[in-house]
Design a protein around this motif. Structure first.
Motif, PDB file in Angstrom:
ATOM      1  N   LEU A  86     -76.387  76.896  85.747  1.00 31.95           N
ATOM      2  CA  LEU A  86     -77.264  77.320  84.654  1.00 31.95           C
ATOM      3  C   LEU A  86     -76.683  78.470  83.842  1.00 31.95           C
ATOM      4  O   LEU A  86     -77.226  78.827  82.801  1.00 31.95           O
ATOM      5  CB  LEU A  86     -78.626  77.752  85.212  1.00 31.95           C
ATOM      6  N   ALA A  87     -75.613  79.070  84.357  1.00 35.29           N
ATOM      7  CA  ALA A  87     -75.099  80.300  83.759  1.00 35.29           C
ATOM      8  C   ALA A  87     -74.464  80.049  82.399  1.00 35.29           C
ATOM      9  O   ALA A  87     -73.817  79.023  82.176  1.00 35.29           O
ATOM     10  CB  ALA A  87     -74.083  80.945  84.694  1.00 35.29           C
ATOM     11  N   GLN A  88     -74.659  80.993  81.505  1.00 32.57           N
ATOM     12  CA  GLN A  88     -74.060  80.966  80.174  1.00 32.57           C
ATOM     13  C   GLN A  88     -73.279  82.265  79.996  1.00 32.57           C
ATOM     14  O   GLN A  88     -73.875  83.329  79.821  1.00 32.57           O
ATOM     15  CB  GLN A  88     -75.147  80.836  79.111  1.00 32.57           C
ATOM     16  N   PRO A  89     -71.954  82.198  80.068  1.00 39.39           N
ATOM     17  CA  PRO A  89     -71.142  83.418  80.058  1.00 39.39           C
ATOM     18  C   PRO A  89     -71.403  84.345  78.888  1.00 39.39           C
ATOM     19  O   PRO A  89     -71.277  85.566  79.025  1.00 39.39           O
ATOM     20  CB  PRO A  89     -69.705  82.872  80.024  1.00 39.39           C
ATOM     21  N   ALA A  90     -71.781  83.800  77.739  1.00 40.51           N
ATOM     22  CA  ALA A  90     -71.980  84.640  76.556  1.00 40.51           C
ATOM     23  C   ALA A  90     -73.374  85.254  76.488  1.00 40.51           C
ATOM     24  O   ALA A  90     -73.637  86.105  75.636  1.00 40.51           O
ATOM     25  CB  ALA A  90     -71.728  83.826  75.286  1.00 40.51           C
ATOM     26  N   SER A  91     -74.258  84.861  77.391  1.00 41.14           N
ATOM     27  CA  SER A  91     -75.633  85.356  77.333  1.00 41.14           C
ATOM     28  C   SER A  91     -75.695  86.824  77.745  1.00 41.14           C
ATOM     29  O   SER A  91     -74.954  87.272  78.621  1.00 41.14           O
ATOM     30  CB  SER A  91     -76.527  84.530  78.258  1.00 41.14           C
ATOM     31  N   THR A  92     -76.588  87.564  77.091  1.00 39.39           N
ATOM     32  CA  THR A  92     -76.735  88.993  77.395  1.00 39.39           C
ATOM     33  C   THR A  92     -78.121  89.332  77.933  1.00 39.39           C
ATOM     34  O   THR A  92     -78.479  90.504  77.991  1.00 39.39           O
ATOM     35  CB  THR A  92     -76.456  89.841  76.138  1.00 39.39           C
ATOM     36  N   ASP A  93     -78.919  88.312  78.293  1.00 33.51           N
ATOM     37  CA  ASP A  93     -80.236  88.638  78.840  1.00 33.51           C
ATOM     38  C   ASP A  93     -80.078  89.250  80.230  1.00 33.51           C
ATOM     39  O   ASP A  93     -79.026  89.155  80.857  1.00 33.51           O
ATOM     40  CB  ASP A  93     -81.153  87.412  78.875  1.00 33.51           C
ATOM     41  N   ASP A  94     -81.132  89.898  80.714  1.00 30.15           N
ATOM     42  CA  ASP A  94     -81.048  90.673  81.949  1.00 30.15           C
ATOM     43  C   ASP A  94     -80.631  89.827  83.144  1.00 30.15           C
ATOM     44  O   ASP A  94     -79.824  90.262  83.979  1.00 30.15           O
ATOM     45  CB  ASP A  94     -82.394  91.344  82.239  1.00 30.15           C
ATOM     46  N   ALA A  95     -81.169  88.615  83.254  1.00 36.65           N
ATOM     47  CA  ALA A  95     -80.869  87.779  84.409  1.00 36.65           C
ATOM     48  C   ALA A  95     -79.391  87.397  84.449  1.00 36.65           C
ATOM     49  O   ALA A  95     -78.743  87.463  85.498  1.00 36.65           O
ATOM     50  CB  ALA A  95     -81.737  86.521  84.388  1.00 36.65           C
ATOM     51  N   HIS A  96     -78.851  86.992  83.303  1.00 30.41           N
ATOM     52  CA  HIS A  96     -77.435  86.638  83.259  1.00 30.41           C
ATOM     53  C   HIS A  96     -76.556  87.853  83.523  1.00 30.41           C
ATOM     54  O   HIS A  96     -75.561  87.771  84.253  1.00 30.41           O
ATOM     55  CB  HIS A  96     -77.080  86.047  81.895  1.00 30.41           C
ATOM     56  N   THR A  97     -76.909  88.962  82.922  1.00 30.46           N
ATOM     57  CA  THR A  97     -76.099  90.173  83.097  1.00 30.46           C
ATOM     58  C   THR A  97     -76.042  90.584  84.559  1.00 30.46           C
ATOM     59  O   THR A  97     -74.973  90.898  85.093  1.00 30.46           O
ATOM     60  CB  THR A  97     -76.679  91.315  82.248  1.00 30.46           C
ATOM     61  N   ALA A  98     -77.194  90.574  85.238  1.00 31.75           N
ATOM     62  CA  ALA A  98     -77.226  90.947  86.656  1.00 31.75           C
ATOM     63  C   ALA A  98     -76.389  89.983  87.497  1.00 31.75           C
ATOM     64  O   ALA A  98     -75.664  90.400  88.415  1.00 31.75           O
ATOM     65  CB  ALA A  98     -78.662  90.973  87.159  1.00 31.75           C
ATOM     66  N   PHE A  99     -76.463  88.695  87.182  1.00 29.94           N
ATOM     67  CA  PHE A  99     -75.715  87.696  87.951  1.00 29.94           C
ATOM     68  C   PHE A  99     -74.213  87.849  87.741  1.00 29.94           C
ATOM     69  O   PHE A  99     -73.436  87.851  88.700  1.00 29.94           O
ATOM     70  CB  PHE A  99     -76.182  86.297  87.541  1.00 29.94           C
ATOM     71  N   LEU A 100     -73.786  88.005  86.492  1.00 26.87           N
ATOM     72  CA  LEU A 100     -72.354  88.120  86.202  1.00 26.87           C
ATOM     73  C   LEU A 100     -71.766  89.404  86.773  1.00 26.87           C
ATOM     74  O   LEU A 100     -70.638  89.409  87.294  1.00 26.87           O
ATOM     75  CB  LEU A 100     -72.123  88.053  84.694  1.00 26.87           C
ATOM     76  N   ARG A 101     -72.520  90.491  86.731  1.00 22.26           N
ATOM     77  CA  ARG A 101     -72.019  91.737  87.317  1.00 22.26           C
ATOM     78  C   ARG A 101     -71.963  91.633  88.836  1.00 22.26           C
ATOM     79  O   ARG A 101     -71.064  92.192  89.469  1.00 22.26           O
ATOM     80  CB  ARG A 101     -72.903  92.914  86.891  1.00 22.26           C
ATOM     81  N   GLY A 102     -72.936  90.926  89.419  1.00 22.48           N
ATOM     82  CA  GLY A 102     -72.887  90.707  90.857  1.00 22.48           C
ATOM     83  C   GLY A 102     -71.662  89.921  91.262  1.00 22.48           C
ATOM     84  O   GLY A 102     -70.974  90.255  92.233  1.00 22.48           O
ATOM     85  N   LEU A 103     -71.361  88.857  90.514  1.00 21.82           N
ATOM     86  CA  LEU A 103     -70.150  88.085  90.799  1.00 21.82           C
ATOM     87  C   LEU A 103     -68.913  88.970  90.710  1.00 21.82           C
ATOM     88  O   LEU A 103     -68.014  88.888  91.559  1.00 21.82           O
ATOM     89  CB  LEU A 103     -70.027  86.919  89.806  1.00 21.82           C
ATOM     90  N   ALA A 104     -68.854  89.804  89.686  1.00 21.85           N
ATOM     91  CA  ALA A 104     -67.692  90.669  89.507  1.00 21.85           C
ATOM     92  C   ALA A 104     -67.546  91.643  90.670  1.00 21.85           C
ATOM     93  O   ALA A 104     -66.435  91.859  91.175  1.00 21.85           O
ATOM     94  CB  ALA A 104     -67.806  91.435  88.180  1.00 21.85           C
ATOM     95  N   ARG A 105     -68.674  92.247  91.115  1.00 14.30           N
ATOM     96  CA  ARG A 105     -68.598  93.178  92.245  1.00 14.30           C
ATOM     97  C   ARG A 105     -68.112  92.473  93.510  1.00 14.30           C
ATOM     98  O   ARG A 105     -67.437  93.071  94.340  1.00 14.30           O
ATOM     99  CB  ARG A 105     -69.975  93.800  92.509  1.00 14.30           C
ATOM    100  N   ASP A 106     -68.457  91.191  93.640  1.00 11.91           N
ATOM    101  CA  ASP A 106     -68.068  90.440  94.830  1.00 11.91           C
ATOM    102  C   ASP A 106     -66.669  89.845  94.723  1.00 11.91           C
ATOM    103  O   ASP A 106     -66.196  89.178  95.647  1.00 11.91           O
ATOM    104  CB  ASP A 106     -69.072  89.314  95.093  1.00 11.91           C
ATOM    105  N   GLY A 107     -66.006  90.062  93.572  1.00  8.26           N
ATOM    106  CA  GLY A 107     -64.635  89.587  93.420  1.00  8.26           C
ATOM    107  C   GLY A 107     -64.521  88.181  92.875  1.00  8.26           C
ATOM    108  O   GLY A 107     -63.550  87.478  93.165  1.00  8.26           O
ATOM    109  N   PHE A 108     -65.492  87.750  92.043  1.00 11.48           N
ATOM    110  CA  PHE A 108     -65.462  86.415  91.468  1.00 11.48           C
ATOM    111  C   PHE A 108     -65.647  86.494  89.951  1.00 11.48           C
ATOM    112  O   PHE A 108     -66.221  87.455  89.435  1.00 11.48           O
ATOM    113  CB  PHE A 108     -66.572  85.537  92.059  1.00 11.48           C
ATOM    114  N   VAL A 109     -65.156  85.483  89.262  1.00 14.53           N
ATOM    115  CA  VAL A 109     -65.364  85.388  87.817  1.00 14.53           C
ATOM    116  C   VAL A 109     -65.941  84.015  87.497  1.00 14.53           C
ATOM    117  O   VAL A 109     -65.687  83.034  88.204  1.00 14.53           O
ATOM    118  CB  VAL A 109     -64.053  85.604  87.029  1.00 14.53           C
ATOM    119  N   LEU A 110     -66.719  83.971  86.422  1.00 14.55           N
ATOM    120  CA  LEU A 110     -67.327  82.721  85.978  1.00 14.55           C
ATOM    121  C   LEU A 110     -66.365  82.009  85.035  1.00 14.55           C
ATOM    122  O   LEU A 110     -65.853  82.600  84.080  1.00 14.55           O
ATOM    123  CB  LEU A 110     -68.651  83.014  85.266  1.00 14.55           C
ATOM    124  N   VAL A 111     -66.115  80.739  85.309  1.00 12.17           N
ATOM    125  CA  VAL A 111     -65.272  79.907  84.444  1.00 12.17           C
ATOM    126  C   VAL A 111     -66.199  79.068  83.571  1.00 12.17           C
ATOM    127  O   VAL A 111     -66.988  78.269  84.093  1.00 12.17           O
ATOM    128  CB  VAL A 111     -64.362  78.988  85.283  1.00 12.17           C
TER     129      VAL A 111
END
Length: 270
Positions: A86-111
């Motif tokens: 469901l993720a949209q890399p360009a989205s800036t809403d709170d839910a997406h931002t929290a998810f993408l930052r969580g992935l980054a902290r865990d050492g992952f990136v969204l393709v």
């Protein structure tokens, strides 16, 4: 099988993204996750309520192993992969931002999705690092040794990273690492450390006494060593760099967690 490669905040953020599903869609997710006993398929429950029940079930047992079409994986990993769809890399809403930052902290990136394919994730760091497990280990050992001040700085750094306050995160990471070496010196060499006025002096004490391994380049009398180099990097343009960004702040967080874990385990198993 290894523990789930994702931390609790990332798993919770993933379940919040699932709120974008319809009733039918969230029911299919429940079935794929094997959570029929925990989450009713009744339409009387809203999608948001079902997401909350999914989150509760998963944070209680994130390492439970599922058989999926992609092979066995932990429940925590499975729900993250559901959210990725469901993720949209360009989205800036709170839910997406929290998810993408969580992935980054865990050492992952969204393709991003390409050619009709769903978005996916890939490891940004070697799997052996296991950042969520390292973070848990660091928190456990800080509490074990009673290093309360550095623990507070670390928690504030992670909170600042979650908010996207990169300068505050960077400052707290430096304070955390400085406080950690201070507390290690006070614990291992209490009399000598009590007579030293600065954190630099206490790190020198750890180097001179051999806690910091000169043979591995961790310490040297000329200052050209890993520990001094790390502090110089963390102190770039002062504790609060005027211009920082997510990538560099995340890099600092990763390096500091791995470094702290190594020295805390050395202290625990000398």
């Amino acid at each position: 099988m290894r523990p789930t490669p994702f931390s609790r905040p990332t798993i919770v953020a993933a379940t919040e993204l699932l709120d974008r599903h319809s009733q039918a869609g969230i029911n299919r997710v429940v079935i794929r996750l094997g959570l029929e006993a925990e989450v009713s398929s009744s339409s009387d429950l809203s999608v948001g309520k079902k997401c909350a029940l999914i989150a509760r079930a998963i944070v209680l047992r994130p390492d439970r192993v599922l058989e999926t079409v992609d092979g066995p994986m932990t429940l925590g990993e499975a729900v993250v992969r559901e959210a990725v769809k469901l993720a949209q890399p360009a989205s800036t809403d709170d839910a997406h931002t929290a998810f993408l930052r969580g992935l980054a902290r865990d050492g992952f990136v969204l393709v991003p999705a390409v050619g009709g394919q769903n978005a996916s994730i890939r490891a940004a760091l070697p799997n052996e690092i296991q950042l969520p497990a390292t973070d848990d280990d660091v928190h456990h050992l800080l509490r074990h040794f009673g290093f309360i001040t550095p623990l507070g700085h670390l928690d504030q750094a992670i909170d600042a990273h979650t908010r996207g306050d990169w300068a505050a995160c960077n400052a707290q990471l430096r304070s955390f690492l400085e406080g950690l070496f201070d507390d290690i010196a006070r614990l291992t060499y209490p009399q000598q450390a009590a007579q030293l006025a600065t954190s630099d002096n206490r790190r020198t004490l750890l180097g001179n006494e051999g806690f910091l391994d000169s043979g591995r380049g961790e310490w040297s009398i000329d200052g050209k060593n890993y520990v001094n180099g790390l502090f110089k990097m963390l102190h770039t343009h002062g504790s609060h760099p005027g211009l920082s960004n997510e990538d560099h702040s995340t890099f600092r967080l990763h390096v500091v967690l791995v470094t702290a874990g190594m020295y805390l385990r050395r202290l625990y198993r000398p």
